[in-house]
Design a protein around this motif. Structure first.
Motif, short mmCIF file in Angstrom:
data_model
loop_
_atom_site.label_atom_id
_atom_site.label_comp_id
_atom_site.label_asym_id
_atom_site.label_seq_id
_atom_site.Cartn_x
_atom_site.Cartn_y
_atom_site.Cartn_z
N PHE A 95 -1.29 -4.39 -6.52
CA PHE A 95 -1.19 -3.11 -7.26
C PHE A 95 -2.49 -2.30 -7.20
O PHE A 95 -2.69 -1.40 -8.01
N GLN A 96 -3.37 -2.64 -6.25
CA GLN A 96 -4.62 -1.87 -6.09
C GLN A 96 -4.74 -1.47 -4.61
O GLN A 96 -4.75 -2.33 -3.73
N GLY A 129 -2.78 6.69 5.61
CA GLY A 129 -3.52 5.45 5.82
C GLY A 129 -3.87 4.85 4.47
O GLY A 129 -4.36 5.55 3.57
N ALA A 130 -3.55 3.57 4.29
CA ALA A 130 -3.88 2.91 3.02
C ALA A 130 -3.84 1.40 3.23
O ALA A 130 -3.15 0.91 4.11
N TRP A 131 -4.62 0.69 2.47
CA TRP A 131 -4.53 -0.77 2.49
C TRP A 131 -4.67 -1.32 1.08
O TRP A 131 -5.24 -0.68 0.20
N ALA A 139 0.82 -1.21 0.00
CA ALA A 139 0.00 0.00 0.00
C ALA A 139 0.86 1.27 0.00
O ALA A 139 0.63 2.18 -0.81
N ILE A 140 1.86 1.31 0.88
CA ILE A 140 2.66 2.55 0.96
C ILE A 140 3.54 2.69 -0.29
O ILE A 140 3.72 3.80 -0.80
N GLY A 141 4.05 1.58 -0.80
CA GLY A 141 4.85 1.62 -2.03
C GLY A 141 4.03 2.21 -3.18
O GLY A 141 4.50 3.05 -3.95
N THR A 146 9.27 -2.12 1.81
CA THR A 146 8.95 -3.51 2.16
C THR A 146 8.57 -3.57 3.62
O THR A 146 8.78 -2.62 4.38
N LYS A 147 8.07 -4.71 4.07
CA LYS A 147 7.92 -4.95 5.51
C LYS A 147 9.31 -4.86 6.12
O LYS A 147 10.32 -5.22 5.46
#
Ligand code: KPL
Length: 309
Positions: A136-137, A129-131, A10-12, A77-78
């Motif tokens: 790629f969505q 905030g994103a998930w 999500a952040i990428g 990445t994580k």
């Protein structure tokens, strides 16, 4: 400017959009052929949804094993994947490459700075905030900011081209303290919500959980203090309550990881804190218990996964 991104979560994807909109060329580095295939099936695009609005952005992708030189690299990445991911592209990193690490947790940033010296390294945190709803969505869940600071130098500059980004990018001279503050919040909220299977807001409404969280916060403050780290201007418990309220409906990233039987970032969050405590000869009973509980839940998943293959 050509920015490569390691970590298409999500952040990428959010950062890819910000960089593309600032005029940079963006290329995701994908680990293997199967990821490249998924990317091709997604139309070589990322899709960002914000309420009813949707936008698609075309980006490039390259396999980690390719040879094109990388001069600008963003790692999203994580936290536990940082070193393996970087080592998979080590042969491509220019000697003067700029590397930006935008991740949860602590410890890995210092290790990257040590291993990839003399390249310029920035560490950062984000409150966006994103998930990820599909590869790629991404769904945007709240506009935040990105705070970045250089590691190992006092020169406060942003990475090349980041000043053109049309979003809140904060240049922070004391990034170590910012990383500690984010670490403290994640230590207080993530493992407890993951063990309880609850939303962040439940830590405020259940008196038993609030009491536990207070004990966890007191221990974090002791370690921060022993390390000479000033956290917030208010007691940590109050700062954590504020974040839990702002994100009351969220399931923490650690709970989401556990539910999806993925590895969690516990070693870079509570694990880091407990290693700091051990170095100082201190004990953290509440945090150590959470660390043990999350480790054992993760191990159960891995054992189950291995057995079913
Ligand atoms: O950063 C977070 C996470 O879940 O990793 C918080 C701030 C706890 C929000 O959910």
């Amino acid at each position: 400017m050509h920015w490569y991104i390691l970590g298409a979560g999500a952040i990428g994807c959010l950062c890819a959009e910000l960089l593309c909109n600032s005029g940079a060329k963006v290329t995701f580095i994908l680990r293997n052929q199967s990821q490249l295939q998924t990317f091709n099936q997604a139309g070589r695009q990322i899709r960002l949804r914000d309420g009813d609005t949707c936008c698609s952005i075309s980006v490039d992708a390259s396999a980690a094993a390719d040879n094109a030189e990388i001069r600008h690299l963003l790692v999203t990445t994580k936290a536990y994947d940082t070193l393996p991911a970087l080592s998979s592209i080590q042969h491509r990193l220019a000697p003067d490459a700029q590397i930006v690490l935008l991740q949860n947790g602590c410890g890995q940033q210092q290790e990257v700075a040590r291993l990839y010296f003399p390249r310029q390294i920035w560490a950062g945190i984000t409150t966006h905030g994103a998930w990820r709803e599909a590869p790629f969505q991404v769904v945007r869940a709240g506009i935040g900011q990105i705070t970045l600071g250089p590691l190992g130098t006092s020169q406060l500059t942003l990475p090349d081209g980041w000043e053109k980004i049309d979003a809140a990018i904060i240049a922070e001279p004391d990034i170590k303290s910012a990383l500690w503050r984010k670490l403290a919040i994640n230590c207080a909220i993530n493992p407890l919500t993951a063990i309880q299977g609850c939303r962040n807001g439940d830590l405020l409404t259940d008196p038993k959980l609030s009491l536990l969280m207070r004990g966890i916060c007191d221990e974090i403050e002791q370690i921060a203090h022993a390390r000479g780290q000033q956290l917030f201007t208010t007691p940590l418990f109050d700062a954590v309550c504020e974040i839990a309220l702002l994100t009351a409906d969220n399931f923490s990233s650690m709970l989401q990881d556990l539910r999806q039987e993925r590895q969690t970032e516990i070693e870079q969050i509570t694990g880091f804190l407990c290693r700091e405590a051990a170095e100082l000869g201190m004990t953290l009973p509440h945090n150590q218990r959470l660390l043990d509980q999350i480790r054992s839940q993760q191990n159960r998943h891995y054992t189950k996964g291995e057995g079913s293959e």
